[in-house]
Design a protein around this motif. Sequence first.
Motif, PDB file in Angstrom:
ATOM      1  N   SER A  55      24.908   5.717  22.385  1.00  0.00           N
ATOM      2  CA  SER A  55      25.533   5.916  20.998  1.00  0.00           C
ATOM      3  C   SER A  55      27.034   5.868  21.431  1.00  0.00           C
ATOM      4  O   SER A  55      27.488   6.184  22.557  1.00  0.00           O
ATOM      5  CB  SER A  55      25.049   6.959  20.243  1.00  0.00           C
ATOM      6  N   ILE A  56      27.670   5.714  20.436  1.00  0.00           N
ATOM      7  CA  ILE A  56      29.286   6.171  20.273  1.00  0.00           C
ATOM      8  C   ILE A  56      29.712   7.079  19.369  1.00  0.00           C
ATOM      9  O   ILE A  56      29.129   7.088  18.202  1.00  0.00           O
ATOM     10  CB  ILE A  56      29.913   4.608  20.096  1.00  0.00           C
ATOM     11  N   VAL A  57      30.631   7.926  19.914  1.00  0.00           N
ATOM     12  CA  VAL A  57      31.117   9.010  18.928  1.00  0.00           C
ATOM     13  C   VAL A  57      32.549   8.368  18.723  1.00  0.00           C
ATOM     14  O   VAL A  57      33.483   8.625  19.483  1.00  0.00           O
ATOM     15  CB  VAL A  57      31.380  10.303  19.280  1.00  0.00           C
ATOM     16  N   HIS A  58      32.835   8.322  17.218  1.00  0.00           N
ATOM     17  CA  HIS A  58      34.067   7.908  17.103  1.00  0.00           C
ATOM     18  C   HIS A  58      34.855   9.237  16.259  1.00  0.00           C
ATOM     19  O   HIS A  58      34.182   9.962  15.514  1.00  0.00           O
ATOM     20  CB  HIS A  58      34.015   6.918  15.767  1.00  0.00           C
ATOM     21  N   ASN A  59      36.233   9.075  16.780  1.00  0.00           N
ATOM     22  CA  ASN A  59      37.145  10.340  16.508  1.00  0.00           C
ATOM     23  C   ASN A  59      38.171   9.737  15.575  1.00  0.00           C
ATOM     24  O   ASN A  59      39.352   9.620  16.264  1.00  0.00           O
ATOM     25  CB  ASN A  59      37.538  11.265  17.705  1.00  0.00           C
ATOM     26  N   PRO A  60      38.101   9.662  14.332  1.00  0.00           N
ATOM     27  CA  PRO A  60      38.990   8.917  13.657  1.00  0.00           C
ATOM     28  C   PRO A  60      40.461   9.715  13.551  1.00  0.00           C
ATOM     29  O   PRO A  60      41.465   8.911  13.131  1.00  0.00           O
ATOM     30  CB  PRO A  60      38.356   8.751  12.305  1.00  0.00           C
ATOM     31  N   GLY A  75      23.725  -3.023  15.614  1.00  0.00           N
ATOM     32  CA  GLY A  75      22.756  -1.875  15.753  1.00  0.00           C
ATOM     33  C   GLY A  75      23.104  -0.758  16.670  1.00  0.00           C
ATOM     34  O   GLY A  75      22.162   0.090  16.919  1.00  0.00           O
ATOM     35  N   VAL A  76      24.338  -0.500  17.124  1.00  0.00           N
ATOM     36  CA  VAL A  76      24.587   0.836  17.808  1.00  0.00           C
ATOM     37  C   VAL A  76      24.812   1.916  16.983  1.00  0.00           C
ATOM     38  O   VAL A  76      25.353   1.940  15.765  1.00  0.00           O
ATOM     39  CB  VAL A  76      26.111   0.497  18.488  1.00  0.00           C
ATOM     40  N   LEU A 132      25.056   4.703  31.215  1.00  0.00           N
ATOM     41  CA  LEU A 132      24.706   4.564  29.858  1.00  0.00           C
ATOM     42  C   LEU A 132      22.987   4.644  29.674  1.00  0.00           C
ATOM     43  O   LEU A 132      21.983   4.036  30.445  1.00  0.00           O
ATOM     44  CB  LEU A 132      25.259   3.112  29.409  1.00  0.00           C
ATOM     45  N   GLY A 133      22.516   5.224  28.652  1.00  0.00           N
ATOM     46  CA  GLY A 133      21.095   5.040  28.154  1.00  0.00           C
ATOM     47  C   GLY A 133      21.036   5.641  27.130  1.00  0.00           C
ATOM     48  O   GLY A 133      21.927   5.966  26.282  1.00  0.00           O
ATOM     49  N   ALA A 134      19.766   5.897  26.475  1.00  0.00           N
ATOM     50  CA  ALA A 134      19.184   6.347  25.243  1.00  0.00           C
ATOM     51  C   ALA A 134      19.820   7.652  24.883  1.00  0.00           C
ATOM     52  O   ALA A 134      20.188   8.128  23.707  1.00  0.00           O
ATOM     53  CB  ALA A 134      17.899   6.374  25.141  1.00  0.00           C
ATOM     54  N   LYS A 135      20.164   8.477  25.946  1.00  0.00           N
ATOM     55  CA  LYS A 135      20.599   9.902  25.650  1.00  0.00           C
ATOM     56  C   LYS A 135      22.124  10.096  25.893  1.00  0.00           C
ATOM     57  O   LYS A 135      22.595  11.026  26.052  1.00  0.00           O
ATOM     58  CB  LYS A 135      19.878  11.017  26.544  1.00  0.00           C
ATOM     59  N   SER A 136      22.835   8.932  26.019  1.00  0.00           N
ATOM     60  CA  SER A 136      24.376   8.942  26.284  1.00  0.00           C
ATOM     61  C   SER A 136      24.942   8.717  24.893  1.00  0.00           C
ATOM     62  O   SER A 136      24.478   8.000  24.152  1.00  0.00           O
ATOM     63  CB  SER A 136      24.522   7.714  27.252  1.00  0.00           C
ATOM     64  N   PHE A 137      26.133   9.613  24.622  1.00  0.00           N
ATOM     65  CA  PHE A 137      26.838   9.296  23.386  1.00  0.00           C
ATOM     66  C   PHE A 137      28.145   9.653  24.069  1.00  0.00           C
ATOM     67  O   PHE A 137      28.796  10.678  24.563  1.00  0.00           O
ATOM     68  CB  PHE A 137      26.551  10.687  22.649  1.00  0.00           C
ATOM     69  N   MET A 138      28.978   8.574  23.977  1.00  0.00           N
ATOM     70  CA  MET A 138      30.182   8.079  24.760  1.00  0.00           C
ATOM     71  C   MET A 138      31.394   8.409  23.637  1.00  0.00           C
ATOM     72  O   MET A 138      31.111   7.583  22.478  1.00  0.00           O
ATOM     73  CB  MET A 138      30.337   6.898  25.405  1.00  0.00           C
ATOM     74  N   ASP A 148      22.875  10.216  11.388  1.00  0.00           N
ATOM     75  CA  ASP A 148      23.355   9.339  12.488  1.00  0.00           C
ATOM     76  C   ASP A 148      23.928  10.165  13.718  1.00  0.00           C
ATOM     77  O   ASP A 148      23.729   9.820  15.109  1.00  0.00           O
ATOM     78  CB  ASP A 148      24.374   8.267  12.183  1.00  0.00           C
ATOM     79  N   ALA A 149      24.468  11.024  13.468  1.00  0.00           N
ATOM     80  CA  ALA A 149      24.918  12.080  14.375  1.00  0.00           C
ATOM     81  C   ALA A 149      23.826  12.568  15.213  1.00  0.00           C
ATOM     82  O   ALA A 149      23.841  12.751  16.471  1.00  0.00           O
ATOM     83  CB  ALA A 149      25.855  13.160  14.011  1.00  0.00           C
ATOM     84  N   ALA A 150      22.746  13.177  14.422  1.00  0.00           N
ATOM     85  CA  ALA A 150      21.758  13.708  14.918  1.00  0.00           C
ATOM     86  C   ALA A 150      20.889  12.656  15.999  1.00  0.00           C
ATOM     87  O   ALA A 150      20.437  13.034  17.201  1.00  0.00           O
ATOM     88  CB  ALA A 150      20.605  14.236  14.005  1.00  0.00           C
ATOM     89  N   ARG A 151      20.961  11.590  15.579  1.00  0.00           N
ATOM     90  CA  ARG A 151      20.207  10.432  16.516  1.00  0.00           C
ATOM     91  C   ARG A 151      21.044  10.344  17.886  1.00  0.00           C
ATOM     92  O   ARG A 151      20.526   9.940  18.845  1.00  0.00           O
ATOM     93  CB  ARG A 151      20.329   9.066  15.659  1.00  0.00           C
ATOM     94  N   ALA A 152      22.491  10.151  17.489  1.00  0.00           N
ATOM     95  CA  ALA A 152      23.226  10.109  18.905  1.00  0.00           C
ATOM     96  C   ALA A 152      23.035  11.168  19.737  1.00  0.00           C
ATOM     97  O   ALA A 152      23.036  10.793  21.007  1.00  0.00           O
ATOM     98  CB  ALA A 152      24.688  10.022  18.491  1.00  0.00           C
TER      99      ALA A 152
END
Length: 486
Positions: A303-308, A327-328, A277-283, A378-382
Amino acid sequence: MNSQQHIDILIEHGCVITLDPARRVIENGAVAIKGDRIVAVGDTDTLARQYRADRVIDARRKAVLPGFIDAHAHAGHAMLKTIGGADGDAWTAACEAIYTRASDENFWEMESHLAALERLKAGVTTGVSLLGGGDSIMRADDPVYARRHCDAVLKTGTRSMVAVGPSRPPEPRAYTRHGAADKSGNVTREIDFEQMYEVCKEIIDSCHGDGNGRIQIALTLPVYAPQHYPAQAAYEQSFRRQAERYGALARERNLGFTQDGHRTGTLDFAHRELGLLGAKSFMSHAIDLNEADIAACVETGASIVHNPSAIMSIIGRCPVPELIDVGVTVAIGSDGAAPDRGYDMFRHMWQCMHYHRRHFRDPDVLPHGKVLEMVTIDAARALSIDHELGSLETGKLADIILIDLYKPHLMPMNMPVHRVTCFANAADVCMTMVGGKILMENYEVLSVDEADILERVSAAAEETFERAGLHHLLDEPATLWRGSRY
């Protein structure tokens, strides 16, 4: 003397939803574009006086937004929509068979064309695509498949972040290459993790940064989760070794890192034990997280990627409001385009809102503007690309979409953010621009021959199912009708 500055394109008289730091919504707004960049965003009268454009686009009765970003999906899946009906095990087994043994170079190229075309028409200008999937089965035996995927994206004109990595243990895995370029026939080889690692490095070297940066490579690994999948416990040392190697490679090459399928306890383990995990991780997915999982994201900036709309969001819940509150950064992904969802990010925004509102029994959860942020800024930031994309701001890349609001289901034309998030769908996107280049206008795709692609996709799909011997998965399930469940 004409004091106006020369630009290439001026989009004027639109409702510009900027997603900029002030979250401006400009009712009679305009966007000025020169080359591949935005040079100004403001009201139409001001920009029309300031700039002289080679091309003026009248955006009356249209919303103007940054292109959507789909932060998690799978290359290969667009060819495998709905196969197997409700039998998830059959669908997963089909992914494994096709991705390792029944797919050729043409399959990966045509699938990429299909996915890029669907995204383009839906206003998705940037998409993450893991090179494979199902149960973490990646096309990691030869760099040619990633190359063909990237070439199709480049022809379509969109952006892709292609995540590459090894298949899940055990190793080696049998991969078949069909009809090599010299037509010498089919070759099946046993591919181990060392070979997969070398293939991933070759993909980075040959593809990363292509198309003036429109192609980015990220790295991925299967999630280690023996508490959920007990058979994984036998491979802990293998997971640790791959985490060390791929984590180091991601840091060395400054690449994004993602994983597909996190759930209770696995983010904490990935942080404490694997250092992933780090600033360039998107899980991705991240369902039923515990306090330690959330704390790991806060501590590392992951960051977290939610797949609803995904099946994992039926099995468990990603605690999106709770993550946002501490703040995530949370983005929305389609997890597309199979088995039962596509790349329509409007659908996934709506699903996200109602999913969490139902959980809390509270209609105030996840405001409409927040879910729009989750597919843009937010997606761009992730994905660590928010300095270039995700909002309409001076200096950023001109990835812009127009949504036709002059339709019965979007009228009356007020409250534009709510119109976009509640009532619009992919078919309402009438123009898509990437890097200042118009790829679709008045609903017509300009960058590729849509009809030709669809014909070639059909042929490639038929050939693949025939080769895999999986035509029976296209049959209508016996329990499709009348009953309350499959």
